[in-house]
Design a protein around this motif. Sequence first.
Motif, PDB file in Angstrom:
ATOM      1  N   LYS A 150       0.871  -1.020  -0.196  1.00 16.62           N
ATOM      2  CA  LYS A 150       0.282   0.011  -0.095  1.00 16.62           C
ATOM      3  C   LYS A 150       0.879   1.401  -0.006  1.00 16.62           C
ATOM      4  O   LYS A 150       0.664   2.001  -0.901  1.00 16.62           O
ATOM      5  N   ARG A 151       2.047   1.304   0.727  1.00 21.33           N
ATOM      6  CA  ARG A 151       2.844   2.265   0.838  1.00 21.33           C
ATOM      7  C   ARG A 151       3.414   2.464  -0.473  1.00 21.33           C
ATOM      8  O   ARG A 151       3.728   3.809  -0.881  1.00 21.33           O
ATOM      9  N   CYS A 152       3.798   1.536  -1.297  1.00 18.29           N
ATOM     10  CA  CYS A 152       4.459   1.455  -2.523  1.00 18.29           C
ATOM     11  C   CYS A 152       3.809   2.495  -3.428  1.00 18.29           C
ATOM     12  O   CYS A 152       4.115   3.144  -4.157  1.00 18.29           O
ATOM     13  N   VAL A 153       2.387   1.851  -3.547  1.00 19.59           N
ATOM     14  CA  VAL A 153       1.447   2.453  -4.590  1.00 19.59           C
ATOM     15  C   VAL A 153       0.847   3.755  -4.220  1.00 19.59           C
ATOM     16  O   VAL A 153       0.646   4.711  -5.218  1.00 19.59           O
ATOM     17  N   ALA A 170       9.449   4.353  -7.889  1.00 18.56           N
ATOM     18  CA  ALA A 170      10.104   3.234  -8.134  1.00 18.56           C
ATOM     19  C   ALA A 170      11.583   3.266  -7.872  1.00 18.56           C
ATOM     20  O   ALA A 170      12.007   2.302  -6.985  1.00 18.56           O
ATOM     21  N   ALA A 171      12.119   4.438  -7.950  1.00 21.44           N
ATOM     22  CA  ALA A 171      13.580   4.777  -7.677  1.00 21.44           C
ATOM     23  C   ALA A 171      13.776   4.505  -6.127  1.00 21.44           C
ATOM     24  O   ALA A 171      14.953   4.054  -5.786  1.00 21.44           O
ATOM     25  N   GLN A 172      12.786   4.942  -5.279  1.00 24.96           N
ATOM     26  CA  GLN A 172      12.822   4.779  -3.826  1.00 24.96           C
ATOM     27  C   GLN A 172      12.677   3.647  -3.361  1.00 24.96           C
ATOM     28  O   GLN A 172      13.558   3.078  -2.560  1.00 24.96           O
ATOM     29  N   ILE A 173      12.146   2.498  -3.817  1.00 27.56           N
ATOM     30  CA  ILE A 173      11.839   1.207  -3.550  1.00 27.56           C
ATOM     31  C   ILE A 173      13.309   0.617  -3.751  1.00 27.56           C
ATOM     32  O   ILE A 173      13.681  -0.101  -2.924  1.00 27.56           O
ATOM     33  N   VAL A 174      13.796   0.790  -4.783  1.00 20.97           N
ATOM     34  CA  VAL A 174      15.243   0.423  -5.165  1.00 20.97           C
ATOM     35  C   VAL A 174      16.291   0.886  -4.633  1.00 20.97           C
ATOM     36  O   VAL A 174      17.014  -0.221  -3.957  1.00 20.97           O
ATOM     37  N   GLU A 175      16.370   1.957  -4.196  1.00 23.42           N
ATOM     38  CA  GLU A 175      17.487   2.469  -3.394  1.00 23.42           C
ATOM     39  C   GLU A 175      17.091   1.816  -2.029  1.00 23.42           C
ATOM     40  O   GLU A 175      18.299   1.558  -1.396  1.00 23.42           O
ATOM     41  N   GLU A 176      15.995   1.591  -1.447  1.00 23.89           N
ATOM     42  CA  GLU A 176      15.764   1.008   0.163  1.00 23.89           C
ATOM     43  C   GLU A 176      16.281  -0.485  -0.090  1.00 23.89           C
ATOM     44  O   GLU A 176      16.994  -0.873   0.862  1.00 23.89           O
ATOM     45  N   LEU A 177      16.105  -1.203  -1.281  1.00 28.17           N
ATOM     46  CA  LEU A 177      16.618  -2.557  -1.383  1.00 28.17           C
ATOM     47  C   LEU A 177      18.180  -2.747  -1.681  1.00 28.17           C
ATOM     48  O   LEU A 177      18.745  -3.488  -1.127  1.00 28.17           O
ATOM     49  N   LYS A 178      18.646  -1.664  -2.098  1.00 27.77           N
ATOM     50  CA  LYS A 178      19.930  -1.548  -2.277  1.00 27.77           C
ATOM     51  C   LYS A 178      20.761  -1.519  -0.814  1.00 27.77           C
ATOM     52  O   LYS A 178      21.638  -1.904  -0.338  1.00 27.77           O
ATOM     53  N   LYS A 179      20.102  -0.453  -0.011  1.00 28.72           N
ATOM     54  CA  LYS A 179      20.386  -0.366   1.344  1.00 28.72           C
ATOM     55  C   LYS A 179      20.714  -1.316   2.206  1.00 28.72           C
ATOM     56  O   LYS A 179      21.207  -1.434   3.211  1.00 28.72           O
ATOM     57  N   ASN A 212      -7.303  -0.491 -10.069  1.00 26.13           N
ATOM     58  CA  ASN A 212      -7.458   0.455  -9.209  1.00 26.13           C
ATOM     59  C   ASN A 212      -7.130   0.077  -7.691  1.00 26.13           C
ATOM     60  O   ASN A 212      -7.757   0.213  -6.675  1.00 26.13           O
ATOM     61  N   VAL A 213      -5.832  -0.404  -7.500  1.00 27.87           N
ATOM     62  CA  VAL A 213      -5.722  -0.951  -6.280  1.00 27.87           C
ATOM     63  C   VAL A 213      -5.198   0.115  -5.235  1.00 27.87           C
ATOM     64  O   VAL A 213      -4.815   1.039  -5.601  1.00 27.87           O
ATOM     65  N   PHE A 214      -5.946  -0.163  -4.244  1.00 30.98           N
ATOM     66  CA  PHE A 214      -5.999   0.923  -2.948  1.00 30.98           C
ATOM     67  C   PHE A 214      -6.566   2.439  -3.511  1.00 30.98           C
ATOM     68  O   PHE A 214      -6.302   3.350  -2.639  1.00 30.98           O
ATOM     69  N   GLY A 215      -7.204   2.302  -4.598  1.00 32.12           N
ATOM     70  CA  GLY A 215      -7.804   3.534  -5.030  1.00 32.12           C
ATOM     71  C   GLY A 215      -6.648   4.468  -5.419  1.00 32.12           C
ATOM     72  O   GLY A 215      -6.784   5.869  -5.773  1.00 32.12           O
ATOM     73  N   SER A 216      -5.562   3.827  -5.839  1.00 31.97           N
ATOM     74  CA  SER A 216      -4.416   4.719  -6.535  1.00 31.97           C
ATOM     75  C   SER A 216      -4.385   4.834  -8.161  1.00 31.97           C
ATOM     76  O   SER A 216      -3.473   5.593  -8.517  1.00 31.97           O
TER      77      SER A 216
END
Length: 430
Positions: free
Chosen positions: A33-36, A41-50, A152-156
């Motif tokens: 839910k937080r992702c969408v 996308a770049a923030q998600i990738v950066e967190e995985l790299k960290k 329309n996942v989570f109304g996003s």
Amino acid sequence: MPTASEPRLIQQFEGAPWEIEGYLKAGGYEAWKRCVQDMKAAQIVEELKKSGLRGRGGAGFPTGVKWDKVLNHRVKERYFVCNAGEHEPGTFKDRHLLKTLPHQLIEGCLIASYTVQAKASFIYVNHEYQEERENLHKALAQAKARGILGKNVFGSGVDIDLQVFEGHGSYVAGEETAMLESMQGRPAMPRQKPPFYPTDFGLYGKPTLVNNVETLCNIPRILYKGASWFTQVGTEKCPGTMMFSLSGAVNRPGVYEMPMGVTIRELIERCSGGVPGGRKIKAVFPGGPAFSMVTADQLDLPMDFDSLKKAGTGLGSAGVIVVDDATCMVAKTLHFSNFFKGESCGQCPPCRMGTLNLAQLMAKIEEGQGTQKDLDSLLQLCGFVKGTGYCTLVTGAAVLVQSSVKLFRQEYEDHIRLQQCPYRPASVAV
């Protein structure tokens, strides 16, 4: 440090974790839910790299780097595939996760697909996993009914779906390119290289993100609790936990989640209760039969990608097979050599003929009909075929034999000298 009873990937659930209610109570789908709603996308990738998460299916490649490569590929038509085609001897953790945590896998798949902006997304499941596949379909239906996937996942405004693909391949179909070939209606045969990686040339010839089940099950927890939480256990270069499949000569075979870097000894003694009947450990396959064995004097080796590679073996998908001192290593090696022979797709001659000839020479020695020349030919053949296939199957078959002869040469020579197996008839195959 988490123990087998205090895991980090498998959380403490109120109710059945395979049902959506129990998963939601444990914070399930909050990361998605937080992702969408809030993350790019770049923030998600950066967190995985960290987080330093490395793929839990083979070579331990950094997950964030792989996602980044697909996300930023110049070709905009991309795909995502979860590889649940588990077929290796001694490895059954994916089956366990599919059965007990289907929603955690689904959440990881949704995040992965969304992040790389995949046109279509699939979960490739071993056809033998009928109960697990039905469980996955049920979980997908539950998630769709809650508006967690679909339109329309989570109304996003995000539309996303996952398709389950029933894989009718074999051991070699677990290799990424062979799996992708089978998904396109072709024989499950690894592609000739180049191109080398599905991140460049994958499904339908387009960039494709492929991750295995355990890797994807880590994603929701990392994004829900943060990269710093994930790095609290494990080693500096291999943070987090790993699901170890323990089998063979142990009192409690099963799947155990432990920190990366746990020793082989601790896995065997603490998790699986040691060896039955008071027998001693003769050898351990730390990453399945495609990697070199280690002997009883190496049980304090840390179980992580880098430590095992430095020791001349590998972690692979962490299928830990324990062999006791009542086992004939020639017979055990023949058992796995026959497996490789049967699983070769036959596409490349070194593998097609190499696995056959290795198994034939092994059988000749085990049956007491071998000669010193056969033993020499066996090792020479290993040198010829290793590294020559389109995938690593024939290399694994050669490494198996080389490791066995190197560590237990006396047993081979005893078979040749006595013209029979000096051990009791047949140890039980894994």
